[in-house]
Design an enzyme around this catalytic site. Structure first.
Site, PDB file in Angstrom:
ATOM      1  N   LEU A 180       0.849  -1.192   0.000  1.00 33.52           N
ATOM      2  CA  LEU A 180       0.000   0.000   0.000  1.00 33.52           C
ATOM      3  C   LEU A 180       0.884   1.241   0.000  1.00 33.52           C
ATOM      4  CD1 LEU A 180      -2.669  -1.148   2.628  1.00 33.52           C
ATOM      5  CD2 LEU A 180      -2.915  -1.068   0.135  1.00 33.52           C
TER       6      LEU A 180
ATOM      7  N   GLU B 133      -9.176   2.705   8.860  1.00 34.22           N
ATOM      8  CA  GLU B 133      -9.592   2.386   7.494  1.00 34.22           C
ATOM      9  C   GLU B 133      -9.539   0.869   7.298  1.00 34.22           C
ATOM     10  OE1 GLU B 133     -10.299   1.935   3.507  1.00 34.22           O
ATOM     11  OE2 GLU B 133      -8.390   1.288   4.342  1.00 34.22           O
TER      12      GLU B 133
HETATM   13  P1  NDP Z   1      -3.007  -8.292  -8.355  1.00 34.56           P
HETATM   14  O1  NDP Z   1      -3.194  -8.382  -6.886  1.00 34.56           O
HETATM   15  O2  NDP Z   1      -4.184  -7.899  -9.186  1.00 34.56           O
HETATM   16  O3  NDP Z   1      -2.442  -9.697  -8.810  1.00 34.56           O
HETATM   17  C1  NDP Z   1      -1.957  -9.866 -10.122  1.00 34.56           C
HETATM   18  C2  NDP Z   1      -1.787 -11.341 -10.394  1.00 34.56           C
HETATM   19  O4  NDP Z   1      -3.080 -11.941 -10.487  1.00 34.56           O
HETATM   20  C3  NDP Z   1      -1.095 -11.668 -11.694  1.00 34.56           C
HETATM   21  O5  NDP Z   1       0.323 -11.596 -11.573  1.00 34.56           O
HETATM   22  C4  NDP Z   1      -1.603 -13.081 -11.931  1.00 34.56           C
HETATM   23  O6  NDP Z   1      -1.005 -13.984 -11.018  1.00 34.56           O
HETATM   24  C5  NDP Z   1      -3.047 -12.960 -11.481  1.00 34.56           C
HETATM   25  N1  NDP Z   1      -3.919 -12.544 -12.583  1.00 34.56           N
HETATM   26  C6  NDP Z   1      -4.168 -11.307 -13.059  1.00 34.56           C
HETATM   27  N2  NDP Z   1      -5.028 -11.336 -14.065  1.00 34.56           N
HETATM   28  C7  NDP Z   1      -5.359 -12.628 -14.248  1.00 34.56           C
HETATM   29  C8  NDP Z   1      -6.219 -13.314 -15.144  1.00 34.56           C
HETATM   30  N3  NDP Z   1      -6.936 -12.651 -16.069  1.00 34.56           N
HETATM   31  N4  NDP Z   1      -6.320 -14.645 -15.040  1.00 34.56           N
HETATM   32  C9  NDP Z   1      -5.634 -15.334 -14.114  1.00 34.56           C
HETATM   33  N5  NDP Z   1      -4.787 -14.739 -13.228  1.00 34.56           N
HETATM   34  C10 NDP Z   1      -4.660 -13.414 -13.306  1.00 34.56           C
HETATM   35  O7  NDP Z   1      -1.732  -7.362  -8.692  1.00 34.56           O
HETATM   36  P2  NDP Z   1      -1.545  -5.802  -8.993  1.00 34.56           P
HETATM   37  O8  NDP Z   1      -0.094  -5.603  -9.213  1.00 34.56           O
HETATM   38  O9  NDP Z   1      -2.505  -5.317 -10.000  1.00 34.56           O
HETATM   39  O10 NDP Z   1      -1.954  -5.103  -7.601  1.00 34.56           O
HETATM   40  C11 NDP Z   1      -1.156  -5.260  -6.439  1.00 34.56           C
HETATM   41  C12 NDP Z   1      -0.922  -3.905  -5.812  1.00 34.56           C
HETATM   42  O11 NDP Z   1      -2.190  -3.322  -5.443  1.00 34.56           O
HETATM   43  C13 NDP Z   1      -0.099  -3.962  -4.544  1.00 34.56           C
HETATM   44  O12 NDP Z   1       0.723  -2.805  -4.478  1.00 34.56           O
HETATM   45  C14 NDP Z   1      -1.160  -3.936  -3.467  1.00 34.56           C
HETATM   46  O13 NDP Z   1      -0.658  -3.455  -2.232  1.00 34.56           O
HETATM   47  C15 NDP Z   1      -2.150  -2.988  -4.063  1.00 34.56           C
HETATM   48  N6  NDP Z   1      -3.511  -3.118  -3.530  1.00 34.56           N
HETATM   49  C16 NDP Z   1      -4.129  -1.985  -3.060  1.00 34.56           C
HETATM   50  C17 NDP Z   1      -5.415  -2.017  -2.587  1.00 34.56           C
HETATM   51  C18 NDP Z   1      -6.068  -0.761  -2.103  1.00 34.56           C
HETATM   52  O14 NDP Z   1      -7.265  -0.782  -1.767  1.00 34.56           O
HETATM   53  N7  NDP Z   1      -5.377   0.365  -2.027  1.00 34.56           N
HETATM   54  C19 NDP Z   1      -6.173  -3.286  -2.531  1.00 34.56           C
HETATM   55  C20 NDP Z   1      -5.436  -4.421  -3.046  1.00 34.56           C
HETATM   56  C21 NDP Z   1      -4.147  -4.319  -3.522  1.00 34.56           C
HETATM   57  P3  NDP Z   1       0.252 -14.917 -11.457  1.00 34.56           P
HETATM   58  O15 NDP Z   1       1.363 -13.954 -11.761  1.00 34.56           O
HETATM   59  O16 NDP Z   1       0.500 -15.760 -10.249  1.00 34.56           O
HETATM   60  O17 NDP Z   1      -0.224 -15.686 -12.659  1.00 34.56           O
END
Ligand code: NDP
Length: 220
Positions: free
Chosen positions: A25, A33
């Site tokens: 984050l 929050e």
């Molecule tokens: P995600 O958490 O969305 O995870 C991405 C992973 O999900 C990919 O590497 C892949 O895993 C899998 N994935 C994505 N798309 C697909 C698909 N279509 N089919 C199958 N698997 C899929 O990653 P992000 O980088 O987008 O987000 C993470 C960031 O967001 C962090 O910094 C976190 O702290 C932040 N965050 C913030 C929130 C907030 O409310 N402020 C809430 C949640 C997260 P694999 O590589 O294993 O195949």
């Protein structure tokens, strides 16, 4: 039976919808929050939280799976097809799904089984809790109905962004481009409170020098 509906839960900066930095984050110490997130996603029985593999990795191991909710993690490295039930009790998991679509199919079947009375209930809420990739996948589905947005007014440098602009001023040109896209409207504080089942503070919250407010948006 009622169609499955998805509620996205996110905290994002007002300036550019920033949600993450360096795998975590952008901010620290927003304890109230985080408590709001926990209460809202836990209220009621049988709730589900769906997240991407990177968001799962960002949760300290001692806090995952998130307690009191069925955790579903999405990764392309998981076997294709319908995910298996997690081994262990109701707080076990996570359920491992190779796509958001197969995760939803799993939850539909589970709901169908539960509504026949073999287990406790089929009425849990399904929350999509990030990150950007999984929000984007969810927003592409008609099931995505609602966003519980914590709008962070303080500015933070981010490398990950929520893929939908909510409440930022829209130019006529932008409005034109998105005329055929689904519209998102902000619900009143009373409607928000009724949906989450608790009062929503009217005033801007300040924690650790960071200002934010709780909002609810729905697709119309
Ligand atoms: P995600 O958490 O969305 O995870 C991405 C992973 O999900 C990919 O590497 C892949 O895993 C899998 N994935 C994505 N798309 C697909 C698909 N279509 N089919 C199958 N698997 C899929 O990653 P992000 O980088 O987008 O987000 C993470 C960031 O967001 C962090 O910094 C976190 O702290 C932040 N965050 C913030 C929130 C907030 O409310 N402020 C809430 C949640 C997260 P694999 O590589 O294993 O195949």
């Amino acid at each position: 039976s009622a169609p499955l509906e998805l509620t996205l839960v996110v905290a994002a900066t007002a300036r550019d919808m920033g949600i993450g930095a360096n795998g975590g984050l952008p901010w620290t110490g927003l304890r109230k929050e985080m408590a709001y997130f926990a209460r809202v996603t836990k209220r009621g029985d049988g709730n589900v939280v769906i997240m991407g593999r990177k968001t799962w990795d960002s949760i300290p191991p001692k806090f995952r799976p998130l307690r009191g909710r069925l955790n579903v993690v999405i990764s392309r490295s998981f076997p294709p097809g319908l995910p298996k039930d997690p081994a262990g009790g109701p707080d076990a998991g996570p359920v491992e799904a190779s796509s958001l679509e197969t995760a939803l199919e799993y939850l539909r079947q589970k709901k169908a089984v539960e509504s026949t009375g073999t287990t406790a209930n089929g009425g849990g809420r399904v929350f999509v809790i990030g990150g950007a990739q999984i929000y984007a996948a969810a927003l592409g589905l008609a099931e995505a109905r609602r966003v519980l947005l914590t709008r962070v007014m303080s500015d933070f440098s981010c490398d990950t962004f929520f893929p939908l602009a909510l409440g930022s001023p829209t130019s006529a040109e932008e409005a034109e481009k998105t005329a055929s896209a689904p519209k998102w409207v902000q619900r009143s504080r009373a409607e928000h409170a009724a949906w989450i089942g608790e009062e929503v503070p009217e005033e801007v919250q300040t924690e650790n020098g960071t200002e934010y407010e709780f909002q609810m948006w729905e697709r119309v």
